[in-house]
Write a protein that holds these residues in place. Structure first.
Motif, PDB file in Angstrom:
ATOM      1  N   ILE A  30       0.839  -1.208   0.000  1.00  0.00           N
ATOM      2  CA  ILE A  30       0.000   0.000   0.000  1.00  0.00           C
ATOM      3  C   ILE A  30       0.870   1.254   0.000  1.00  0.00           C
ATOM      4  O   ILE A  30       0.602   2.226  -0.737  1.00  0.00           O
ATOM      5  N   ARG A  31       1.940   1.244   0.807  1.00  0.00           N
ATOM      6  CA  ARG A  31       2.840   2.399   0.831  1.00  0.00           C
ATOM      7  C   ARG A  31       3.538   2.597  -0.512  1.00  0.00           C
ATOM      8  O   ARG A  31       3.700   3.731  -0.972  1.00  0.00           O
ATOM      9  N   SER A  32       3.935   1.499  -1.153  1.00  0.00           N
ATOM     10  CA  SER A  32       4.590   1.630  -2.464  1.00  0.00           C
ATOM     11  C   SER A  32       3.617   2.169  -3.511  1.00  0.00           C
ATOM     12  O   SER A  32       3.998   2.980  -4.364  1.00  0.00           O
TER      13      SER A  32
ATOM     14  N   THR B 155       1.026   4.176  -2.947  1.00  0.00           N
ATOM     15  CA  THR B 155       0.846   5.612  -2.683  1.00  0.00           C
ATOM     16  C   THR B 155       2.075   6.408  -3.114  1.00  0.00           C
ATOM     17  O   THR B 155       1.959   7.533  -3.600  1.00  0.00           O
ATOM     18  N   ALA B 156       3.282   5.817  -2.938  1.00  0.00           N
ATOM     19  CA  ALA B 156       4.496   6.513  -3.369  1.00  0.00           C
ATOM     20  C   ALA B 156       4.532   6.674  -4.885  1.00  0.00           C
ATOM     21  O   ALA B 156       4.926   7.730  -5.402  1.00  0.00           O
ATOM     22  N   VAL B 157       4.095   5.641  -5.600  1.00  0.00           N
ATOM     23  CA  VAL B 157       4.057   5.732  -7.070  1.00  0.00           C
ATOM     24  C   VAL B 157       3.065   6.807  -7.513  1.00  0.00           C
ATOM     25  O   VAL B 157       3.331   7.577  -8.442  1.00  0.00           O
ATOM     26  N   LYS B 158       1.932   6.882  -6.838  1.00  0.00           N
ATOM     27  CA  LYS B 158       0.947   7.909  -7.167  1.00  0.00           C
ATOM     28  C   LYS B 158       1.514   9.307  -6.932  1.00  0.00           C
ATOM     29  O   LYS B 158       1.314  10.224  -7.732  1.00  0.00           O
ATOM     30  N   TYR B 159       2.245   9.472  -5.825  1.00  0.00           N
ATOM     31  CA  TYR B 159       2.820  10.789  -5.515  1.00  0.00           C
ATOM     32  C   TYR B 159       3.863  11.183  -6.561  1.00  0.00           C
ATOM     33  O   TYR B 159       3.908  12.335  -7.010  1.00  0.00           O
ATOM     34  N   LYS B 160       4.710  10.218  -6.956  1.00  0.00           N
ATOM     35  CA  LYS B 160       5.721  10.512  -7.977  1.00  0.00           C
ATOM     36  C   LYS B 160       5.067  10.863  -9.312  1.00  0.00           C
ATOM     37  O   LYS B 160       5.522  11.754 -10.031  1.00  0.00           O
ATOM     38  N   GLN B 161       3.985  10.162  -9.649  1.00  0.00           N
ATOM     39  CA  GLN B 161       3.284  10.459 -10.896  1.00  0.00           C
ATOM     40  C   GLN B 161       2.663  11.847 -10.862  1.00  0.00           C
ATOM     41  O   GLN B 161       2.641  12.565 -11.874  1.00  0.00           O
ATOM     42  N   GLN B 162       2.156  12.239  -9.699  1.00  0.00           N
ATOM     43  CA  GLN B 162       1.606  13.589  -9.574  1.00  0.00           C
ATOM     44  C   GLN B 162       2.680  14.646  -9.777  1.00  0.00           C
ATOM     45  O   GLN B 162       2.440  15.672 -10.425  1.00  0.00           O
ATOM     46  N   GLU B 163       3.876  14.399  -9.231  1.00  0.00           N
ATOM     47  CA  GLU B 163       4.966  15.357  -9.437  1.00  0.00           C
ATOM     48  C   GLU B 163       5.345  15.460 -10.916  1.00  0.00           C
ATOM     49  O   GLU B 163       5.603  16.552 -11.431  1.00  0.00           O
TER      50      GLU B 163
END
Length: 328
Positions: free
Chosen positions: A246-248, A250-258
Motif C-alpha cells: 500500500i505504501r509503495s 501511494t508513493a508511485v501515485k505521488y511521484k506520478q503527480q509530481e
C-alpha cells in the motif's frame, strides 16, 4: 365384591392422573454428561478494544468454555499446554496480538493433537452489530459448513477441529436442552467466514445475531502450538507485506503527480525578448582581434637585480679590506 373392584381401580386411575397434573415436571434430559470437552479461551497482552468484546462473546456462546488471565508476549506458546492441563481443558482458543493492530487466532487440540493459526479480519461484535436476532444463553447450536470443506484434506481437518471446539457437549450442566441458533462456516476467497443466526421457525428465514469475523488460514501444525507443518497457505499475505504494498502504491501515485505537475512547465513556450540596439556597442569584429606570431627568437631579458647584488657584494668586500688595513 368382584363388581366393586373395577370401580375402585377406575377411581385410583383418575386420582393418579390428577396428581400427575399437579406435580412439577422434572428435567427434560435425564442423560449423563459423558463428553467432558472444555475449552480455554484467553489472549495475550496488547489486545485492542475490538478483540476483548469478541473474546467475551465467544465465552458467552460456548457454555463449556473457561477463562484465564492474559499471557505475557515474551512467554513461549508451549506453556499454553501446561495452562490447559492445570485448567483441565483439552481444547484452546488463543488470541495473539502483535503491533497493537494485527490479531492472530490459534485453535488447538491440547496437548498433542494438531493446531491451526489464523489471521483474524473484519471483526464485528454483538454490541457493534445490534441485530434483531436473539437466542437463549447456553442453548445448543447447529453447525453449518460449506460443501467446500469436504473437497480438500486440509479443510476436512479444520472442519473436524471446528466441530470439536464449537459444538456444545450433550447434557452439559451449563447448557440448555434447546436448539435455537446456527453457527455457519463458509469459504470465500480462500478465507473462512464465521456468522451466527437465530432459528425462528422451521420454514422461516434465519435472522443474524452476531458476532462475525473472517479467518485467513496461515498454517496447520502437527503438534499443539508448534511442530512440523502439515499445510501452509500459499495465498496468505502477511499484514506487513500488505502495508508495504500500500505504501509503495501511494508513493508511485505521488511521484506520478509530481511528473504531471512538471510536464506543463516544460511545454510552456519560452518568452522572446525584443532586440536591444545598445547590446552591439562593445562588440568588435574578428579582424581587429588578430594574433601576431613572432618568427624570431626574442632576446634574453637582463636581470637587473642580480647585477645590483653583485656590485653591492664587491663594495662590501672593499670596505672590509680598508677597515682591516687601517686597523693594522
Amino acid at each position: 365384591k368382584d363388581a366393586e373392584q373395577p370401580g375402585k381401580l377406575h377411581d385410583n386411575a383418575e386420582e393418579a392422573e390428577e396428581e400427575d397434573r399437579d406435580r412439577i415436571p422434572g428435567p427434560v434430559c435425564k442423560g449423563k454428561w459423558k463428553n467432558k470437552e472444555r475449552i480455554l479461551i484467553f489472549s495475550s497482552r496488547g489486545i485492542n478494544f475490538r478483540t476483548r468484546p469478541l473474546m467475551q462473546d465467544l465465552r458467552m456462546l460456548m457454555p463449556h468454555s473457561k477463562a484465564d488471565t492474559k499471557m505475557d508476549r515474551k512467554d513461549k506458546l508451549f506453556m499454553i499446554n501446561e495452562i490447559c492441563e492445570m485448567k483441565n481443558c483439552n481444547k484452546c482458543i488463543y488470541f495473539e496480538a502483535k503491533k497493537k493492530q494485527d490479531l492472530y487466532m490459534w485453535l488447538s487440540n491440547s496437548p498433542q493433537e494438531p493446531s491451526a493459526k489464523f489471521l483474524v479480519r473484519n471483526i464485528h461484535t454483538l454490541a457493534e452489530l445490534k441485530m434483531t436476532g436473539n437466542c437463549l444463553k447456553g442453548s445448543q447450536p447447529l453447525l453449518s459448513f460449506d460443501p467446500a470443506f469436504d473437497e480438500l484434506p486440509h479443510y476436512a481437518l479444520l472442519k473436524e477441529l471446528l466441530i470439536q471446539i464449537f459444538c456444545t457437549p450433550c447434557y452439559h450442566p451449563k447448557s440448555q436442552p434447546f436448539v435455537d441458533h446456527v453457527f455457519t462456516f463458509t469459504i470465500l476467497d480462500n478465507r473462512i467466514r464465521f456468522r451466527k443466526f437465530q432459528i425462528i421457525e422451521e420454514d422461516a428465514p434465519l435472522v443474524e445475531i452476531g458476532p462475525r469475523f473472517v479467518l485467513n488460514l496461515i498454517r496447520i501444525f502437527q503438534g499443539s502450538f508448534g511442530g512440523p507443518t502439515l499445510y501452509e497457505n500459499p495465498h496468505y499475505q502477511s499484514p506487513n507485506m500488505h502495508r508495504r504494498i500500500i505504501r509503495s502504491i501511494t508513493a508511485v501515485k505521488y511521484k506520478q503527480q509530481e511528473k504531471d505537475v512538471q510536464k506543463p512547465r516544460k511545454k510552456e513556450p519560452k518568452t522572446i525578448l525584443p532586440h536591444d540596439p545598445t547590446a552591439d556597442v562593445f562588440v568588435t569584429s574578428a579582424e581587429e582581434n588578430l594574433i601576431e606570431i613572432e618568427w624570431v627568437k626574442p632576446e634574453p631579458k637582463v636581470d637587473l637585480k642580480a647585477g645590483e647584488k653583485r656590485v653591492y657584494k664587491q663594495q662590501r668586500r672593499m670596505k672590509q679590506k680598508l677597515n682591516s688595513g687601517n686597523a693594522k
